[in-house]
Structures are given as structure tokens and as C-alpha cells.
Design a protein around this motif. Structure first.
Motif, short mmCIF file in Angstrom:
data_model
loop_
_atom_site.label_atom_id
_atom_site.label_comp_id
_atom_site.label_asym_id
_atom_site.label_seq_id
_atom_site.Cartn_x
_atom_site.Cartn_y
_atom_site.Cartn_z
N ALA A 78 0.86 -1.18 0.00
CA ALA A 78 0.00 0.00 0.00
C ALA A 78 0.90 1.23 0.00
CB ALA A 78 -0.92 0.01 1.22
N VAL A 79 0.61 2.16 -0.87
CA VAL A 79 1.37 3.40 -0.98
C VAL A 79 0.47 4.56 -0.59
CG1 VAL A 79 2.53 4.98 -2.57
CG2 VAL A 79 2.92 2.51 -2.76
N VAL A 80 0.97 5.44 0.27
CA VAL A 80 0.22 6.62 0.69
C VAL A 80 0.83 7.86 0.04
CG1 VAL A 80 -0.52 8.03 2.66
CG2 VAL A 80 -0.36 5.53 2.89
N VAL A 81 0.00 8.62 -0.64
CA VAL A 81 0.43 9.83 -1.34
C VAL A 81 -0.04 11.05 -0.54
CG1 VAL A 81 0.32 11.17 -3.47
CG2 VAL A 81 0.24 8.65 -3.56
N THR A 82 0.87 11.93 -0.19
CA THR A 82 0.53 13.17 0.51
C THR A 82 0.69 14.34 -0.45
OG1 THR A 82 1.41 12.22 2.57
CG2 THR A 82 0.97 14.59 2.54
N VAL A 83 -0.34 15.16 -0.57
CA VAL A 83 -0.33 16.31 -1.49
C VAL A 83 -0.60 17.58 -0.69
CG1 VAL A 83 -1.28 17.33 -3.59
CG2 VAL A 83 -1.27 14.84 -3.30
N ALA A 84 0.28 18.56 -0.81
CA ALA A 84 0.06 19.83 -0.10
C ALA A 84 -1.23 20.47 -0.58
CB ALA A 84 1.24 20.77 -0.36
N THR A 105 -6.44 15.83 -7.35
CA THR A 105 -4.98 15.75 -7.54
C THR A 105 -4.44 14.49 -6.88
OG1 THR A 105 -4.91 18.18 -7.42
CG2 THR A 105 -2.81 17.00 -7.28
N ALA A 106 -4.89 14.25 -5.64
CA ALA A 106 -4.43 13.05 -4.92
C ALA A 106 -4.90 11.78 -5.61
CB ALA A 106 -4.95 13.09 -3.47
N ALA A 107 -6.14 11.80 -6.13
CA ALA A 107 -6.68 10.63 -6.82
C ALA A 107 -5.89 10.36 -8.10
CB ALA A 107 -8.15 10.85 -7.15
N TRP A 108 -5.52 11.41 -8.81
CA TRP A 108 -4.75 11.26 -10.05
C TRP A 108 -3.36 10.69 -9.76
CZ3 TRP A 108 -2.99 10.42 -14.55
CH2 TRP A 108 -1.79 10.94 -14.98
N LEU A 109 -2.68 11.24 -8.74
CA LEU A 109 -1.35 10.75 -8.40
C LEU A 109 -1.39 9.30 -7.94
CD1 LEU A 109 0.03 13.91 -6.56
CD2 LEU A 109 0.87 12.98 -8.73
N ALA A 110 -2.43 8.95 -7.20
CA ALA A 110 -2.56 7.56 -6.74
C ALA A 110 -2.87 6.64 -7.91
CB ALA A 110 -3.66 7.46 -5.68
N GLY A 111 -3.77 7.06 -8.79
CA GLY A 111 -4.12 6.23 -9.94
C GLY A 111 -2.95 6.01 -10.87
N SER A 112 -2.20 7.07 -11.16
CA SER A 112 -1.05 6.93 -12.05
C SER A 112 0.06 6.14 -11.36
CB SER A 112 -0.54 8.30 -12.50
OG SER A 112 -0.18 9.10 -11.38
N GLY A 113 0.16 6.27 -10.03
CA GLY A 113 1.15 5.50 -9.29
C GLY A 113 0.88 4.01 -9.37
N LEU A 114 -0.38 3.63 -9.24
CA LEU A 114 -0.73 2.22 -9.36
C LEU A 114 -0.39 1.70 -10.75
CD1 LEU A 114 -2.06 -0.33 -8.20
CD2 LEU A 114 -4.26 0.55 -8.99
N LEU A 115 -0.67 2.48 -11.76
CA LEU A 115 -0.37 2.06 -13.13
C LEU A 115 1.12 1.85 -13.35
CD1 LEU A 115 -2.78 4.37 -15.15
CD2 LEU A 115 -2.94 1.89 -14.93
N SER A 116 1.94 2.69 -12.71
CA SER A 116 3.38 2.58 -12.91
C SER A 116 3.95 1.27 -12.37
CB SER A 116 4.10 3.76 -12.24
OG SER A 116 4.03 3.67 -10.82
N HIS A 117 3.18 0.60 -11.49
CA HIS A 117 3.63 -0.67 -10.93
C HIS A 117 2.80 -1.84 -11.45
CE1 HIS A 117 6.39 1.30 -8.25
NE2 HIS A 117 5.42 2.03 -7.73
N THR A 118 2.13 -1.63 -12.56
CA THR A 118 1.26 -2.66 -13.12
C THR A 118 1.81 -3.13 -14.46
OG1 THR A 118 -0.70 -1.73 -12.06
CG2 THR A 118 -1.08 -3.16 -13.93
N TRP A 119 1.79 -4.43 -14.62
CA TRP A 119 2.26 -5.00 -15.88
C TRP A 119 1.32 -6.12 -16.30
CZ3 TRP A 119 6.16 -3.77 -19.27
CH2 TRP A 119 6.38 -4.68 -20.31
N PRO A 120 0.46 -5.89 -17.31
CA PRO A 120 -0.39 -6.99 -17.80
C PRO A 120 0.50 -8.08 -18.39
CG PRO A 120 -1.14 -4.85 -18.60
CD PRO A 120 0.22 -4.65 -18.03
N HIS A 189 -4.05 16.79 1.11
CA HIS A 189 -4.93 15.81 0.50
C HIS A 189 -4.19 14.49 0.50
CE1 HIS A 189 -7.47 19.11 -0.68
NE2 HIS A 189 -6.48 19.68 -1.33
N LEU A 190 -4.91 13.41 0.75
CA LEU A 190 -4.30 12.09 0.81
C LEU A 190 -4.81 11.21 -0.32
CD1 LEU A 190 -4.44 11.15 4.61
CD2 LEU A 190 -2.51 12.09 3.31
N GLY A 191 -3.90 10.51 -0.94
CA GLY A 191 -4.25 9.48 -1.90
C GLY A 191 -3.59 8.20 -1.46
#
Length: 215
Positions: A78-84, A105-120, A189-191
Motif C-alpha cells: 500500500a502506498v500513501v500519497v501526501t499532497v500539499a 490531484t491526490a486521486a490522479w497521483l494515486a491512480g497513475s502511481g498504481l499504473l506505474s507498478h502494473t504489468w499486464p 490531501h491524501l491518496g
């Protein structure tokens, strides 16, 4: 002449120090999973504006994900994203305006972060960039409208206070986003995103000591 192991240790220590430096420059508190989580913790990276102001960053919990893993569904992290929390403001050089940050903003950073660690795993590696571009665009569209049916509400504790989050699941993992504290220098904001760990049992709290994350 120093051994290779000593040289590697020194290099890793220096790299960790550089990561911590970035986190220490932030004018807002960092968040991670609360004390109920007893597994490994690790620093990721911070994102800064053109003038060097730290805007956001992420902390990891569990086993560090990798796109090289044979079965991504077996990963537990689980990764926690903190956004000022920032209002609309002038750019450092005074020539333009910087957009305000928000839960989206937090949702976008979290969503793109998950994608960066995903490999179909069934996908040819040469097609990965096209897939990533497509999925990243979709993640932005989803983050831009948190009121859509694809999002549900999930109440999770933040510093012990029940807090509403927007939450969604996909075949790659889950993403959530919300706000902690008040708007202003101390508000954030937290993601969060993860896989293999249920989001329903998570809690968040201010990180009081970065050394718990290898810092």
C-alpha cells in the motif's frame, strides 16, 4: 582498498539520504499507514514545483512492487500519497498561475502511481507504452469526476478521526483519495493505492519519524 559490499552499502546509504532530504524540505506533514501496520516501510520520491517547493510525495508499506514480478496479484503493498493543500497561486517567476491542488490531484497521483507498478503479463512489452498512455488518460478522467458511479465512499481513520474517502477498485488494485486536516500550510490531501492488502482495514496518521521508513 574497500570491498564491493562496502561500496554498495555507502551508495545505498547516500541514496537514502538524498531521498530523506527531499521529504525534510516539505512545509507540510507527511502521512503513512498508522501503527496498526507492522510490516516494512520505505520511502519513494517527492515531486517539486519549478522553484523547488515540495508539492507531493509518497511512502510505501509492505513489499516494494515491481513490474518484473511473475504474478502481480500476489504482491502485497500500500502506498500513501501526501499532497500539499494549495490554493490557486502565482508561479515563482510571476509569469503565470499554478492550479490549486484538490482531492482529484491526490486521486490522479494515486491512480497513475498504481499504473506505474502494473504489468499486464499477457501483453507484449513493446505495447506497454501505448497501454500506459491509454490507462493514464483514463485515470485522469476518473480523478477529475469523483462523483461518478465508478467511485464509492469509504470511511477510514486519519489520526484517529473517521474521514470520508473516494474509493474504487480495478483489476490492477485499488485507489482512494480524501482530505486530512484543514486547507492551508498544514492541510493535505491524501491518496493511496495498493494491491494484495485490503483498503478497508487501513488507517492513516502523520509520520513523526522518517527513520521508520529507512530514513
Amino acid at each position: 582498498m574497500e570491498t564491493t559490499s562496502r561500496a554498495v552499502t555507502r551508495e545505498v546509504t547516500a541514496d537514502t539520504g538524498r531521498k530523506v532530504d527531499g521529504y525534510l524540505l516539505a512545509a507540510f506533514p507527511w502521512y503513512g499507514l498508522d501503527e496498526a501496520f507492522t510490516g516494512p516501510r520505505w520511502l519513494m520520491q517527492v515531486g517539486s514545483a519549478a522553484d523547488g517547493t515540495v508539492e507531493h510525495g509518497a511512502t510505501g508499506h509492505g513489499v516494494e512492487p515491481t513490474i518484473k514480478v511473475e504474478k502481480p496479484e500476489d504482491e502485497r503493498f500500500a502506498v500513501v500519497v501526501t499532497v500539499a493543500s494549495r490554493p490557486v497561486r502565482r508561479s515563482a517567476d510571476g509569469t503565470g498561475v499554478l492550479e490549486a491542488t484538490s482531492v482529484s490531484t491526490a486521486a490522479w497521483l494515486a491512480g497513475s502511481g498504481l499504473l506505474s507498478h502494473t504489468w499486464p503479463t499477457q501483453m507484449d512489452r513493446t505495447l506497454r507504452q501505448d497501454w500506459l498512455d491509454q490507462q493514464t488518460t483514463l485515470a485522469w478522467e476518473l480523478a477529475d469526476d469523483l462523483g461518478e458511479e465508478s467511485w464509492s465512499e469509504l470511511m477510514l481513520p486519519v489520526d484517529g478521526v473517521p474521514t470520508p474517502f473516494c474509493y474504487r477498485e480495478s483489476e490492477y488494485g485499488w485507489v482512494l483519495a480524501g482530505t486530512a486536516g484543514q486547507d492551508g500550510p498544514e492541510g493535505v490531501h491524501l491518496g493511496a493505492y495498493g494491491r494484495g492488502m485490503s483498503a478497508y482495514g487501513l488507517g492513516f496518521s502523520v509520520i513523526k519519524d522518517l527513520s521508520a521508513y529507512g530514513g
